[in-house]
Design a protein around this motif. Structure first.
Motif, short mmCIF file in Angstrom:
data_model
loop_
_atom_site.label_atom_id
_atom_site.label_comp_id
_atom_site.label_asym_id
_atom_site.label_seq_id
_atom_site.Cartn_x
_atom_site.Cartn_y
_atom_site.Cartn_z
N ALA A 190 -40.36 18.52 0.73
CA ALA A 190 -40.88 18.42 2.09
C ALA A 190 -40.17 17.34 2.90
O ALA A 190 -40.35 17.25 4.11
N PHE A 191 -39.35 16.54 2.23
CA PHE A 191 -38.67 15.44 2.91
C PHE A 191 -37.17 15.50 2.61
O PHE A 191 -36.66 14.76 1.75
N PRO A 192 -36.46 16.39 3.28
CA PRO A 192 -35.05 16.65 2.95
C PRO A 192 -34.13 15.46 3.18
O PRO A 192 -33.03 15.43 2.63
N ASP A 193 -34.55 14.48 3.97
CA ASP A 193 -33.69 13.31 4.20
C ASP A 193 -33.66 12.38 3.01
O ASP A 193 -32.92 11.39 2.99
N PHE A 194 -34.49 12.67 2.00
CA PHE A 194 -34.53 11.83 0.80
C PHE A 194 -34.04 12.62 -0.41
O PHE A 194 -34.43 13.77 -0.60
N SER A 195 -33.21 11.99 -1.20
CA SER A 195 -32.81 12.62 -2.45
C SER A 195 -33.93 12.37 -3.46
O SER A 195 -34.80 11.52 -3.26
N TYR A 196 -33.89 13.13 -4.54
CA TYR A 196 -34.88 12.94 -5.61
C TYR A 196 -34.82 11.51 -6.12
O TYR A 196 -35.82 10.88 -6.40
N GLU A 197 -33.59 10.98 -6.20
CA GLU A 197 -33.41 9.61 -6.70
C GLU A 197 -34.03 8.59 -5.74
O GLU A 197 -34.63 7.59 -6.17
N ASP A 198 -33.90 8.83 -4.41
CA ASP A 198 -34.51 7.94 -3.42
C ASP A 198 -36.01 7.83 -3.66
O ASP A 198 -36.59 6.74 -3.65
N ILE A 199 -36.63 8.98 -3.85
CA ILE A 199 -38.08 9.01 -4.01
C ILE A 199 -38.49 8.45 -5.36
O ILE A 199 -39.42 7.65 -5.46
N GLU A 200 -37.78 8.86 -6.40
CA GLU A 200 -38.13 8.42 -7.76
C GLU A 200 -38.01 6.92 -7.90
O GLU A 200 -38.84 6.27 -8.55
N ILE A 201 -36.98 6.36 -7.29
CA ILE A 201 -36.74 4.92 -7.46
C ILE A 201 -37.43 4.11 -6.36
O ILE A 201 -38.32 3.30 -6.62
N SER A 202 -37.04 4.36 -5.12
CA SER A 202 -37.52 3.52 -4.02
C SER A 202 -38.98 3.76 -3.69
O SER A 202 -39.80 2.83 -3.70
N VAL A 203 -39.34 5.00 -3.38
CA VAL A 203 -40.70 5.30 -2.95
C VAL A 203 -41.70 5.04 -4.07
O VAL A 203 -42.72 4.39 -3.87
N LYS A 204 -41.40 5.53 -5.26
CA LYS A 204 -42.32 5.38 -6.39
C LYS A 204 -42.52 3.92 -6.77
O LYS A 204 -43.66 3.43 -6.84
N LEU A 205 -41.44 3.20 -7.00
CA LEU A 205 -41.56 1.81 -7.45
C LEU A 205 -42.17 0.92 -6.38
O LEU A 205 -43.06 0.11 -6.66
N LEU A 206 -41.72 1.09 -5.15
CA LEU A 206 -42.23 0.25 -4.07
C LEU A 206 -43.69 0.57 -3.78
O LEU A 206 -44.51 -0.34 -3.58
N GLY A 207 -44.03 1.85 -3.78
CA GLY A 207 -45.41 2.26 -3.52
C GLY A 207 -46.37 1.74 -4.58
O GLY A 207 -47.46 1.24 -4.26
#
Length: 299
Positions: A44-61
């Protein structure tokens, strides 16, 4: 022999019933747990790679949740059906996806208030953009031209298809000379700017960000159609999550802009603040879907 088979059948039914009751009880227990369990649909968020979400979004969240005293887990999904099942079973209690995913892929009776991230300009429009001074001032002039879209944006695809069906009486796949896709919105904006595409569909926020970085875009590009009130995505709770806990999470999330980690999280999404989201945020997308269905039947 008949009695034995009937007795066995009854026992099997009883076992199935016990299993179902146990699963329901387990799910109920999970919803009662005061933990924030997020399911994030990556496509749903094409501007983010799977790695962006897995690392940045997940860890920071998860770190932000810990700081707020709320145990938080973020599970990444690239299969919407698996995410829906996890939501129904209580394995996750909050879902983040596009408005079309939320409206069509989830039982709407299970959804309740959550939150969404927005820029200071809260305009949530889906835009159709072309170049100026090339005779492409209306959608009807774009037939046979080159269309560019992001790799996965079901709402943009639905909107383009609706416009094509309404205007050309043909679906969008057969209305344009070519259709190319790029992973990120800014890539198709630049393709349009440099003459490598003739028409694109992007969200207002993506266009605003690109224009801030390259003001020349505004002198060369124009908006010829737009659909208002379409958030790119939102997060909603399961209605079985206790209201007190839901409100506690929403209250804490509203504070993201007030601390460093929260600001970093907002920056990932090119957002400036958090606002409450509700079932009403799906209204415009649902209407687009209904209008598209009606137009398809008239084709």
């Amino acid at each position: 022999m008949t009695f034995f088979r009937l007795s066995l059948f009854i026992k099997i039914l009883a076992l199935i019933g016990l299993t179902i009751c146990t699963d329901l009880a387990t799910a109920a227990d999970k919803f009662a747990e005061p933990t924030f369990r997020v399911g994030f649909y990556t496509r749903a968020f094409p501007d983010f790679s799977y790695e962006d979400i897995e690392i940045s979004v997940k860890l920071l969240g998860e770190e932000i949740g810990k700081q707020a005293g709320i145990k938080t887990t973020i599970t990444i999904f690239n299969n919407i059906n698996l995410m829906r099942k996890a939501f129904e079973l209580g394995e996750i209690n909050f879902v983040v996806a596009s408005t079309l995913n939320l409206a069509n892929d989830f039982d709407n009776k299970l959804l309740t208030d959550g939150f969404k991230l927005i820029p200071n300009d809260p305009t949530e429009n889906l835009l159709i953009i072309t170049r100026k001074n090339e005779g492409l001032d209306e959608f009807k002039a774009t037939r046979g031209k080159r269309l560019a879209l992001v790799e996965y944006d079901p709402v943009a695809d639905l909107y383009i298809d609706y416009l094509a069906l309404s205007t050309f009486k043909k679906d969008y796949q057969t209305s344009f000379k070519s259709i190319t896709r790029e992973r990120k919105a800014h890539q198709i904006i630049l393709k349009l700017f440099f003459g490598q595409a003739d028409i694109i569909c992007v969200y207002q926020n993506a266009y605003n960000v690109a224009s801030e970085l390259n003001p020349q875009l505004l002198s060369k590009l124009q908006i010829i159609a737009q659909l208002q009130g379409i958030p790119q995505g939102a997060g909603l709770f399961h209605k079985k999550v206790p209201a007190e806990f839901r409100e506690r999470v929403i209250t804490e999330v509203m504070k993201l802009e007030t601390h460093v980690r929260g600001q970093q999280f907002l920056q990932l999404f090119k957002a400036d603040k958090t606002v409450r989201a509700s079932f009403a945020d799906l209204t415009a997308t649902k209407q687009l879907y209904i209008d598209h269905q009606k137009t398809t039947k008239k084709k």
